[in-house]
Design an enzyme around this catalytic site. Structure first.
Site, PDB file in Angstrom:
ATOM      1  N   CYS A  28       3.793 -14.496  -4.232  1.00 42.02           N
ATOM      2  CA  CYS A  28       3.210 -15.471  -3.279  1.00 42.02           C
ATOM      3  C   CYS A  28       3.172 -16.952  -4.167  1.00 42.02           C
ATOM      4  O   CYS A  28       2.726 -17.867  -3.376  1.00 42.02           O
ATOM      5  CB  CYS A  28       1.806 -15.257  -2.568  1.00 42.02           C
ATOM      6  SG  CYS A  28       2.078 -13.779  -1.564  1.00 42.02           S
ATOM      7  N   LYS A  31      -7.301 -11.837   4.641  1.00 44.36           N
ATOM      8  CA  LYS A  31      -6.269 -11.127   4.507  1.00 44.36           C
ATOM      9  C   LYS A  31      -6.601  -9.930   3.712  1.00 44.36           C
ATOM     10  O   LYS A  31      -6.402 -10.148   2.348  1.00 44.36           O
ATOM     11  CB  LYS A  31      -5.083 -12.082   4.047  1.00 44.36           C
ATOM     12  CG  LYS A  31      -3.818 -11.493   4.025  1.00 44.36           C
ATOM     13  CD  LYS A  31      -2.597 -12.370   3.772  1.00 44.36           C
ATOM     14  CE  LYS A  31      -1.359 -11.674   3.434  1.00 44.36           C
ATOM     15  NZ  LYS A  31      -0.167 -12.623   3.384  1.00 44.36           N
ATOM     16  N   ARG A  60       7.428  -6.959   5.556  1.00 40.48           N
ATOM     17  CA  ARG A  60       8.101  -7.348   4.237  1.00 40.48           C
ATOM     18  C   ARG A  60       9.662  -7.088   4.276  1.00 40.48           C
ATOM     19  O   ARG A  60      10.440  -7.572   3.581  1.00 40.48           O
ATOM     20  CB  ARG A  60       7.483  -6.526   2.855  1.00 40.48           C
ATOM     21  CG  ARG A  60       6.092  -7.314   2.895  1.00 40.48           C
ATOM     22  CD  ARG A  60       5.230  -6.475   1.595  1.00 40.48           C
ATOM     23  NE  ARG A  60       3.993  -7.140   1.575  1.00 40.48           N
ATOM     24  CZ  ARG A  60       2.779  -6.714   1.084  1.00 40.48           C
ATOM     25  NH1 ARG A  60       3.263  -5.542   0.060  1.00 40.48           N
ATOM     26  NH2 ARG A  60       1.741  -7.265   1.181  1.00 40.48           N
ATOM     27  N   ARG A  99      -0.182  -7.246  -4.607  1.00 40.75           N
ATOM     28  CA  ARG A  99      -0.980  -8.495  -4.288  1.00 40.75           C
ATOM     29  C   ARG A  99      -2.641  -8.275  -4.371  1.00 40.75           C
ATOM     30  O   ARG A  99      -3.241  -8.971  -3.669  1.00 40.75           O
ATOM     31  CB  ARG A  99      -0.578  -8.999  -2.801  1.00 40.75           C
ATOM     32  CG  ARG A  99       0.944  -8.965  -2.532  1.00 40.75           C
ATOM     33  CD  ARG A  99       1.256 -10.285  -1.448  1.00 40.75           C
ATOM     34  NE  ARG A  99       2.499 -10.006  -0.782  1.00 40.75           N
ATOM     35  CZ  ARG A  99       3.641 -10.281  -1.205  1.00 40.75           C
ATOM     36  NH1 ARG A  99       3.859 -10.676  -2.584  1.00 40.75           N
ATOM     37  NH2 ARG A  99       4.768 -10.189  -0.716  1.00 40.75           N
ATOM     38  N   LYS A 122      -6.768 -10.631   9.364  1.00 40.23           N
ATOM     39  CA  LYS A 122      -5.758  -9.675   9.366  1.00 40.23           C
ATOM     40  C   LYS A 122      -5.781  -8.449   8.311  1.00 40.23           C
ATOM     41  O   LYS A 122      -6.038  -8.714   7.160  1.00 40.23           O
ATOM     42  CB  LYS A 122      -4.259 -10.256   9.299  1.00 40.23           C
ATOM     43  CG  LYS A 122      -3.920 -10.808   7.918  1.00 40.23           C
ATOM     44  CD  LYS A 122      -2.670 -11.551   7.962  1.00 40.23           C
ATOM     45  CE  LYS A 122      -1.660 -10.748   7.552  1.00 40.23           C
ATOM     46  NZ  LYS A 122      -0.373 -11.770   7.105  1.00 40.23           N
ATOM     47  N   TYR A 127       3.442  -9.473  17.733  1.00 37.59           N
ATOM     48  CA  TYR A 127       4.740  -9.341  17.777  1.00 37.59           C
ATOM     49  C   TYR A 127       5.239  -8.981  19.347  1.00 37.59           C
ATOM     50  O   TYR A 127       6.446  -9.135  19.658  1.00 37.59           O
ATOM     51  CB  TYR A 127       5.537  -8.452  16.994  1.00 37.59           C
ATOM     52  CG  TYR A 127       5.368  -8.734  15.483  1.00 37.59           C
ATOM     53  CD1 TYR A 127       6.168  -9.740  14.793  1.00 37.59           C
ATOM     54  CD2 TYR A 127       4.230  -8.326  14.563  1.00 37.59           C
ATOM     55  CE1 TYR A 127       5.941 -10.224  13.860  1.00 37.59           C
ATOM     56  CE2 TYR A 127       3.978  -8.718  13.180  1.00 37.59           C
ATOM     57  CZ  TYR A 127       4.854  -9.617  12.861  1.00 37.59           C
ATOM     58  OH  TYR A 127       4.697  -9.998  11.507  1.00 37.59           O
TER      59      TYR A 127
HETATM   60  C1  PBG Z   1       3.386 -13.557   3.638  1.00 41.19           C
HETATM   61  C2  PBG Z   1       2.741 -12.959   4.663  1.00 41.19           C
HETATM   62  C3  PBG Z   1       2.597 -11.620   5.098  1.00 41.19           C
HETATM   63  C4  PBG Z   1       2.460 -11.598   6.298  1.00 41.19           C
HETATM   64  C5  PBG Z   1       2.241 -12.721   6.981  1.00 41.19           C
HETATM   65  N1  PBG Z   1       2.524 -13.623   6.031  1.00 41.19           N
HETATM   66  C6  PBG Z   1       2.836 -10.267   4.034  1.00 41.19           C
HETATM   67  C7  PBG Z   1       2.483 -10.296   2.894  1.00 41.19           C
HETATM   68  O1  PBG Z   1       1.122 -10.822   2.509  1.00 41.19           O
HETATM   69  O2  PBG Z   1       3.023  -9.557   2.054  1.00 41.19           O
HETATM   70  C8  PBG Z   1       2.156 -10.039   6.884  1.00 41.19           C
HETATM   71  C9  PBG Z   1       2.416  -9.996   8.321  1.00 41.19           C
HETATM   72  C10 PBG Z   1       2.529  -8.954   8.960  1.00 41.19           C
HETATM   73  O3  PBG Z   1       2.431  -7.555   8.235  1.00 41.19           O
HETATM   74  O4  PBG Z   1       3.016  -8.824  10.160  1.00 41.19           O
HETATM   75  N2  PBG Z   1       2.395 -13.988   2.558  1.00 41.19           N
END
Ligand code: PBG
Length: 331
Positions: A132, A197, A207, A219, A250, A316
């Protein structure tokens, strides 16, 4: 004679559909929903995403046509994720004016006046290593990464974004981005912060969709430990102080407690919940087998998120939820 104590019958108010409709405490509405979009400039990537059945990667040239039915369903917001044809070590595709998101935002802004355009802001889709931020042998180089995020935020604002959404969970990102937007003359562009998050296995299908899995490591050094709730509150405090306009949580259903805690700790802050890719995929897979009723599950989950305190929900299924909500009573 002594009178009988009242006999409790809470079911009295649940007896008919009319009573239930009158007494419902939480009423999800199409305006609560935000639809994610995967936009690519690589023709080879256009089309269905196997682990997210019903969701496509959209070619940038077709973005307006893809968003037309979303806007027509009454939705007010979309959040754009770029899936670039080319990546590099520094994620320059995230901020370059000809990068996929700036281009998509300009197209969308021209066509849709009232649609709230949000742009995810993270480097993992744009870096060859899938992290990231910029990395060296010690991990993410924070200051250098914040500089890239500042650039990208300004590029998205210039292209017409109403909000940018830093999703990397990097310390100080909200502060850095707020400063960059203000300095560049975009004080009206807001920040939807991915505040809580979790480092979560629920992001697997995303991903694949965004081609953003890290090629080494994970991460966990920057995303939140799913075991921690007090730490989530500290992060929320920090993001609000740094200038976040909306706090997001989330995954969604594994975080109902977080929503409740944030709602009570910060009663005046707008809250969003992101029903992430793994949550979507689980229900879609079970529905495909006939094991679950997707509509009922999706509406029940939406109402649970709203009840727990989310004002907004990214899903979604947003367009389908909008259609189901338009059909009337939510169950
Ligand atoms: C990118 C990001 C991610 C998601 C949203 N923005 C994935 C991650 O951190 O690997 C996940 C969203 C999803 O799973 O629907 N940083």
């Amino acid at each position: 004679m002594t009178s009988l104590p009242p006999r409790h019958r809470t079911s009295r108010l649940r007896r008919t559909v009319g009573l239930r409709d009158l007494l419902r405490e939480t009423r999800p509405h199409v305006h609560d929903l935000i639809a994610p979009l995967f936009i690519t400039d690589d023709p080879a990537l256009v089309g269905p995403i196997p682990s997210l059945p019903g969701v496509d990667r959209i070619h940038i040239d077709a973005v307006n046509d893809a968003v037309e039915p979303i806007a027509a369903s009454g939705l007010r917001g979309v959040i754009c994720f770029g899936v670039p044809a080319r990546k590099d070590d520094t994620g320059s595709g995230s901020w370059h004016a000809s990068g996929v998101i700036p281009r998509a935002l300009r197209l969308l802004r021209e066509r849709f006046d009232d649609l709230v355009l949000m742009a995810d802001l993270c480097l993992c889709q744009y870096t060859t290593h899938g992290h990231c931020g910029l990395v060296d042998s010690t991990g993410i180089q924070l200051d250098a990464t914040l500089e890239v995020l500042r650039r990208a935020a300004v590029a998205y604002a210039e292209a017409g974004a109403d909000m940018v959404a830093p999703s990397g969970m990097l310390d100080g990102a909200v502060h850095a981005i707020r400063g960059a937007l203000d300095e560049a003359g975009h004080p009206h562009v807001g920040i939807l912060a991915y505040t809580v998050k979790h480092a979560s296995a629920f992001y697997g299908p995303f991903r694949e969709a965004a081609q953003s899995a890290p090629t080494f490591g994970d991460r966990r050094s920057h995303q939140l430990d799913p075991a921690n709730s007090r730490e989530a509150l500290r992060k929320a405090e920090a993001d609000l102080r740094e200038g976040a306009d909306i706090l997001m949580v989330k995954p969604a259903l594994t975080n109902l407690d977080t929503l409740v805690r944030l709602r009570s700790a910060f009663p005046h802050a707008p809250l969003a919940a992101y029903e992430v890719s793994g949550e979507y995929a689980m229900v879609a897979a079970a529905a495909e087998r006939g094991w679950l009723n997707e509509r009922a599950i999706a509406l029940e989950s939406l109402v649970a998120l709203r009840r727990a305190g989310a004002d907004l929900v990214i899903s979604y299924r947003a367009t389908r939820l909008a259609q189901w909500l338009a059909q009337g009573s939510f169950v």
